[in-house]
Motif scaffolding. Structure first.
Motif, PDB file in Angstrom:
ATOM      1  N   ASP A 105       0.994  -1.432  -0.199  1.00 27.18           N
ATOM      2  CA  ASP A 105      -0.107   0.117   0.005  1.00 27.18           C
ATOM      3  C   ASP A 105       1.351   1.298  -0.265  1.00 27.18           C
ATOM      4  N   ILE A 106       2.040   1.464   0.412  1.00 26.50           N
ATOM      5  CA  ILE A 106       2.776   2.268   0.598  1.00 26.50           C
ATOM      6  C   ILE A 106       3.974   2.105  -0.537  1.00 26.50           C
ATOM      7  N   ALA A 107       3.716   0.995  -1.804  1.00 24.26           N
ATOM      8  CA  ALA A 107       4.971   1.391  -2.305  1.00 24.26           C
ATOM      9  C   ALA A 107       4.559   0.493  -3.809  1.00 24.26           C
ATOM     10  N   TYR A 108       4.413  -0.091  -4.465  1.00 22.15           N
ATOM     11  CA  TYR A 108       3.877  -0.017  -5.777  1.00 22.15           C
ATOM     12  C   TYR A 108       2.385  -1.188  -6.087  1.00 22.15           C
ATOM     13  N   GLY A 109       1.931  -0.955  -4.907  1.00 23.04           N
ATOM     14  CA  GLY A 109       0.326  -1.427  -4.844  1.00 23.04           C
ATOM     15  C   GLY A 109       0.095  -2.500  -5.519  1.00 23.04           C
ATOM     16  N   ASP A 110      -1.187  -2.632  -5.664  1.00 25.27           N
ATOM     17  CA  ASP A 110      -1.299  -3.665  -7.020  1.00 25.27           C
ATOM     18  C   ASP A 110      -1.099  -3.960  -7.957  1.00 25.27           C
ATOM     19  N   GLN A 111      -0.447  -2.737  -8.940  1.00 24.93           N
ATOM     20  CA  GLN A 111       0.018  -2.296 -10.423  1.00 24.93           C
ATOM     21  C   GLN A 111       1.743  -3.461 -10.099  1.00 24.93           C
ATOM     22  N   GLY A 112       2.311  -3.490  -9.096  1.00 27.42           N
ATOM     23  CA  GLY A 112       3.610  -3.909  -8.994  1.00 27.42           C
ATOM     24  C   GLY A 112       4.948  -2.837  -9.697  1.00 27.42           C
ATOM     25  N   GLN A 113       5.664  -3.538 -10.411  1.00 25.25           N
ATOM     26  CA  GLN A 113       6.975  -3.134 -11.134  1.00 25.25           C
ATOM     27  C   GLN A 113       7.588  -4.196 -11.695  1.00 25.25           C
ATOM     28  N   ARG A 114       8.905  -3.979 -12.230  1.00 25.90           N
ATOM     29  CA  ARG A 114       9.391  -4.846 -12.929  1.00 25.90           C
ATOM     30  C   ARG A 114      10.051  -5.017 -12.336  1.00 25.90           C
ATOM     31  N   GLY A 115       9.968  -7.407 -12.198  1.00 23.89           N
ATOM     32  CA  GLY A 115      10.570  -7.603 -10.898  1.00 23.89           C
ATOM     33  C   GLY A 115       9.757  -7.851  -9.252  1.00 23.89           C
ATOM     34  N   ILE A 116       9.110  -7.064  -9.223  1.00 27.62           N
ATOM     35  CA  ILE A 116       8.199  -6.770  -7.929  1.00 27.62           C
ATOM     36  C   ILE A 116       6.109  -7.330  -8.934  1.00 27.62           C
ATOM     37  N   LYS A 117       6.148  -8.343  -7.782  1.00 27.18           N
ATOM     38  CA  LYS A 117       5.168  -8.754  -7.828  1.00 27.18           C
ATOM     39  C   LYS A 117       3.587  -7.702  -7.458  1.00 27.18           C
ATOM     40  N   PRO A 118       2.765  -7.639  -7.835  1.00 23.53           N
ATOM     41  CA  PRO A 118       1.325  -6.911  -7.441  1.00 23.53           C
ATOM     42  C   PRO A 118       1.373  -7.632  -6.063  1.00 23.53           C
TER      43      PRO A 118
END
Length: 253
Positions: free
Chosen positions: A202-215
């Motif tokens: 919730d205070i990082a990349y949320g439900d969308q995620g990022q490259r290398g980081i899952k939702p």
């Protein structure tokens, strides 16, 4: 036709990058990468693996998709009708993503609870778990400040997804330009200090995620505040210029 085109694109996205889903053991046999063309094709697979991430495919899933790709490319008999199953792709992606997100959040919550129980750890209302590793000295940055830092970011399973420490080069950024976890966490530090930040999604990349980081992923950072670089320098009080002595007009003799 648009649905068919979308389905064909998805098949390509799903099937090619089998080896890109997880690092292969050093001893595992793989495709030859002796030429630039072979390496370019391998890079295509890596790129496609990023695009197919929402489907969260298993090795068994990939074998089925691989069979579809082979039949489609080589003109073999099709075992599934595109008109019937093509429209189901979005539904499948959403279902797989939702399941993956829920699993990541559960694992992250369990990790954060354990981290919050560590001696000296503080859990903030935002969900941030803050643990000071080494105290710093001097002032703490404000949300509007620019800072110079080192960081080492991992997932809750220990996988490193980004690290300025590994690159050997610190980074600079404004605290109002990063994820909320960093904006809050660095304001709790002083220059020279090191801390651990556990950042729920919730205070990082949320439900969308990022490259290398899952939702839905919880992120773990070890951070060091090297320097505070103010965005706006303090203005010195203006000084009134001293009057120059009046010059007398020259008189002609």
């Amino acid at each position: 036709m648009k649905l068919i085109a979308a389905f064909l694109t998805a098949v390509l996205l799903l099937a090619v990058p089998v080896w890109a889903q997880a690092p292969a053991p050093a001893s595992a046999a793989g495709p030859a990468l002796d030429t630039d063309e072979q390496k370019t094709l391998y890079a295509l697979g890596i790129w496609l693996s990023i695009k197919v991430a929402p489907f969260n495919l298993s090795a068994a899933d990939l074998e089925i998709v691989k069979a579809g790709l082979i039949d489609g490319v080589l003109g073999h008999e099709k075992k599934a009708d595109l008109q019937t199953f093509g429209p189901k792709l979005d539904e499948l992606a959403k279902a797989r993503t939702a399941g993956m997100t829920a699993g990541e959040k559960k694992a992250g919550q369990e990790y954060a609870e354990k981290a919050a129980a560590e001696k000296g750890a503080v859990k903030k209302p935002s969900g941030l778990v803050y643990l000071e590793i080494k105290p710093g000295t001097g002032e703490s940055p404000k949300a509007t400040d620019k800072v110079k830092v080192h960081y080492h970011g991992t997932l809750v399973d220990g996988t490193v997804f980004d690290s300025s420490v590994n690159r050997g080069e610190p980074v600079e950024f404004g605290l109002n330009q990063v994820v909320p976890c960093w904006t809050e966490g660095f304001q709790l530090m002083k220059v020279g200090g090191k801390s651990k930040l556990v950042c729920p999604s919730d205070i990082a990349y949320g439900d969308q995620g990022q490259r290398g980081i899952k939702p839905g992923a919880t992120l773990v950072f070890e951070v060091e505040l090297l320097e505070i670089k103010k965005e706006l320098k303090e203005l010195k009080p203006a000084t009134k210029p001293e009057p120059k002595p009046e010059s007398k007009p020259e008189t002609k003799k």
